[in-house]
Motif scaffolding. Structure first.
Motif, PDB file in Angstrom:
ATOM      1  N   THR A   1       0.734  -1.312   0.034  1.00 46.53           N
ATOM      2  CA  THR A   1      -0.065  -0.144   0.002  1.00 46.53           C
ATOM      3  C   THR A   1       0.800   1.335   0.045  1.00 46.53           C
ATOM      4  N   VAL A   2       2.095   1.186   0.474  1.00 46.95           N
ATOM      5  CA  VAL A   2       2.977   2.395   0.419  1.00 46.95           C
ATOM      6  C   VAL A   2       3.269   2.627  -1.110  1.00 46.95           C
TER       7      VAL A   2
ATOM      8  N   PRO B   1      -1.036   3.136  -3.050  1.00 48.08           N
ATOM      9  CA  PRO B   1      -1.846   3.714  -1.768  1.00 48.08           C
ATOM     10  C   PRO B   1      -3.244   3.595  -2.439  1.00 48.08           C
TER      11      PRO B   1
ATOM     12  N   PRO C   1      -8.654   4.785   3.797  1.00 52.95           N
ATOM     13  CA  PRO C   1      -7.377   5.290   4.359  1.00 52.95           C
ATOM     14  C   PRO C   1      -7.554   5.626   5.774  1.00 52.95           C
TER      15      PRO C   1
ATOM     16  N   ARG D   1       2.987  11.179  -0.910  1.00 52.76           N
ATOM     17  CA  ARG D   1       3.130   9.876  -0.937  1.00 52.76           C
ATOM     18  C   ARG D   1       4.582   9.445  -1.145  1.00 52.76           C
TER      19      ARG D   1
END
Length: 404
Positions: free
Chosen positions: A266-267, A270, A276, A344
């Motif tokens: 997910t990093v 995302p 979230p 991000r």
């Protein structure tokens, strides 16, 4: 020993009575098995409360009848044996026919209780013995007849319990009912050992030996056997709750163990995170199954987006390294496309910096894939947990790290 084991068994019996009645009256107040189980717990509570030496002495003093507590407790043992037989009949036979079978047991128990009361009265008054009355008066012919009647009835009852429990435990069809029946059979087996000790007491008394020689075993067999029966009778009721607790714990553990894999995916991707606001919550307590399924879906969606950068599945360690490599390649491609998401990127850089570096090369592309049925949710969870465990220990390959 009487002053320790008997109060403990009494507390357990009264607690089981409160639990069973409280739950059963809410579910089906017309269920005959509910009242049979309640009666069994009440009888056990009376048996071990009355048999506690301090209570025994107070009852006999208040009613001015020495050793009356012996008759009360042993009569309750007879009634308990008959009640357990009725419970098992209700569990293992259809309701219309079960009442007829149960009535025969009840009539037999009442007849034995009347005979025991008559023999106890005929024996006359004796000195008070709260802990060893049966052994003390085993030499008296009338008490011996009373004790013989008691032993025979209890032995027949416990034998019948074992005979009824074991065959139906194999064919019960419900896991916790089967386990409960087996525990009842084990408790009845200890009850038979109790009968053997009491028979030895009777024989020693009549032959002029020492009837107290095995007296220390009486509270052990009686109390432990009763505790097994109590647990066995309550297992069909609270056992499924234990299964739910076990499932909750296993799901929560899997949810937590998937975190390293979920974080890596997910990093890098995302957008696969469904909520979230709840992302990264490892201390989950409520809605564990739903959260676990969400985490599996998010990881699966992320891996599908990383597929173009992966050479295939493998076992846990191989898949972990391939996914890490795919994360690096995906990020490199993303940044080459002038990614303008500084937040991000900062999160991804922090994740990368926290991973250990290693000089190992990536695994060859021809490593066979793991034999995992991804249509089976439990198998999918086990595979993802194994990959996540390997990922927690795996480092970023230095040659790949140089590409970003």
């Amino acid at each position: 020993m009487n002053g320790v084991l008997y109060p403990l068994a009494a507390v357990l019996a009264w607690a089981a009575l409160a639990y069973r009645l409280g739950r059963g009256l809410r579910q089906d107040p017309r269920d005959p098995a509910l009242y049979s189980v309640g009666a069994a717990f009440a009888l056990l509570g009376i048996i071990f409360t009355v048999s506690t030496p301090a209570v025994w002495a107070r009852i006999d003093h208040a009613l001015a009848v020495p050793n009356l507590s012996l008759l009360i407790s042993q009569s309750c043992v007879i009634a308990f044996s008959g009640t357990i037989q009725c419970i098992i009949i209700f569990w293992t036979h259809p309701r219309p026919g079960s009442w007829r079978r149960a009535r025969l047991r009840i009539v037999w128990v009442v007849g034995v209780l009347v005979a025991m009361a008559a023999l106890f009265t005929a024996a006359g008054r004796q000195d008070e013995h709260p802990t060893d009355a049966a052994a003390t008066y085993a030499q008296d012919p009338v008490y011996a007849a009373y004790l013989g009647c008691y032993i025979a009835m209890v032995a027949v009852g416990f034998t019948d319990i074992v005979r009824l429990c074991l065959p139906y435990a194999r064919a019960a069809g419900r896991v916790w009912l089967s386990r409960g029946l087996r525990l009842c059979a084990a408790g009845a087996g200890l009850g038979l050992l109790y009968c053997l000790v009491r028979a030895a007491t009777l024989i020693e008394g009549q032959l002029g030996g020492d009837p107290r020689r095995l007296e220390a075993l009486v509270p052990v067999f009686a109390a432990l056997g009763a505790m097994l029966v109590i647990v066995g009778l309550t297992l069909p009721s609270f056992g499924p709750r234990l299964s739910r607790i076990g499932a909750w714990h296993a799901q929560r553990r899997a949810y937590r163990r998937m975190y390293p894999l979920w974080e890596a995916v997910t990093v890098t991707v995302p957008e696969v995170v469904l909520d979230p606001s709840a992302a990264g919550n490892r201390g989950v307590v409520r809605h564990v199954e739903r959260r676990l399924r969400r985490r599996v879906v998010e990881i699966g969606d992320g891996i599908r987006q990383l597929r173009p950068y992966m050479s295939g599945d493998g076992d846990g360690a191989v898949s972990a390294e391939r996914i890490l490599a795919a994360c690096l390649a995906h990020e490199a491609a993303r940044r080459a496309g002038e990614d303008d998401e500084p937040q991000r990127r900062a999160r991804w850089d922090a994740w990368l910096a926290a991973r250990p570096a290693t000089a190992r090369r990536p695994p060859p592309a021809d490593v066979p894939a793991a034999d995992v049925d991804h249509e089976d949710f439990a198998a999918e969870v086990r595979w993802l947990v194994s990959v996540s465990r390997a990922m927690r220990e795996a480092g970023i390959i230095s040659e790949m790290g140089s590409r970003t």
